[in-house]
Design a protein around this motif. Structure first.
Motif: not given
Length: 184
Positions: A43-47, A132-137, A170-173
């Motif tokens: 989910p989120g914006t592709a990096a 990147l989604d809601a502050g988590t990469l 920030g956090p990385v998962e």
């Protein structure tokens, strides 16, 4: 001579089945389908994810190895030159050392995924995606394993992959997926 002729067909089978399982193969070949690039739906914006390559003779080789010194599974986020030098030594393992690939840690960071020791060939690992989604990469990791019908080398391996992604403090998962490769 008889022994050599008896071993030759078995060697051909191992080479044929293992051809698609090369640690430098950029895709997973599934029977009956066209080759595809594996990815993880994040989910989120592709990096952007850039596979780190050695600085050898052109074209440079991917910094992916089947024989690293990562004996345990690992997921690393590297944000400094010192951490990168330590990880690079483990990625290279006992192979001939390649110079440390340059990374601008002001703009980028390195993510590393390792399988740990496996009891045979036929295993691979790649880092195809990040978002990147809601502050988590979130970093996608795809590990391929040999299917039950695959002929593989009987040798200890420890696949590893490294990629450059935009710096994120920030956090990385890590989001892992496992794909079994089918062999005929």
């Amino acid at each position: 001579m008889r022994t050599f002729l008896a071993i030759l067909p078995a060697a051909a089978v191992v080479l044929a089945c293992g051809a698609g399982d090369s640690p430098t193969s950029p895709h997973v070949d599934l029977p009956g389908t066209a080759p595809t690039s594996p990815h993880v739906d994040l989910p989120g914006t592709a990096a952007p994810v850039t596979e780190i390559r050695t600085s050898g003779a052109p074209p440079p080789a991917p910094a992916r190895a089947s024989y690293s010194d990562f004996t345990e599974p690992a997921r690393l986020v590297i944000r400094s030159q010192e951490e990168w030098a330590s990880a690079w030594a483990l990625i290279q393992g006992s192979a001939a050392a390649s110079p440390l690939p340059p990374v601008d840690f002001g703009a980028d960071m390195v993510v590393v995924a390792a399988t740990g020791t496996r009891r045979s060939g036929g295993y691979d690992i790649i880092i195809p995606d990040a978002a990147l989604d809601a502050g988590t990469l979130r970093v996608g990791v795809v590990e391929t394993t040999p299917g039950s019908s695959c002929a593989v080398e009987t040798v200890l391996t420890s696949p590893v992959a490294a990629a450059r992604v935009p710096r994120h403090d920030g956090p990385v998962e890590f989001v892992d997926e496992t794909v079994a490769v089918a062999c005929q």
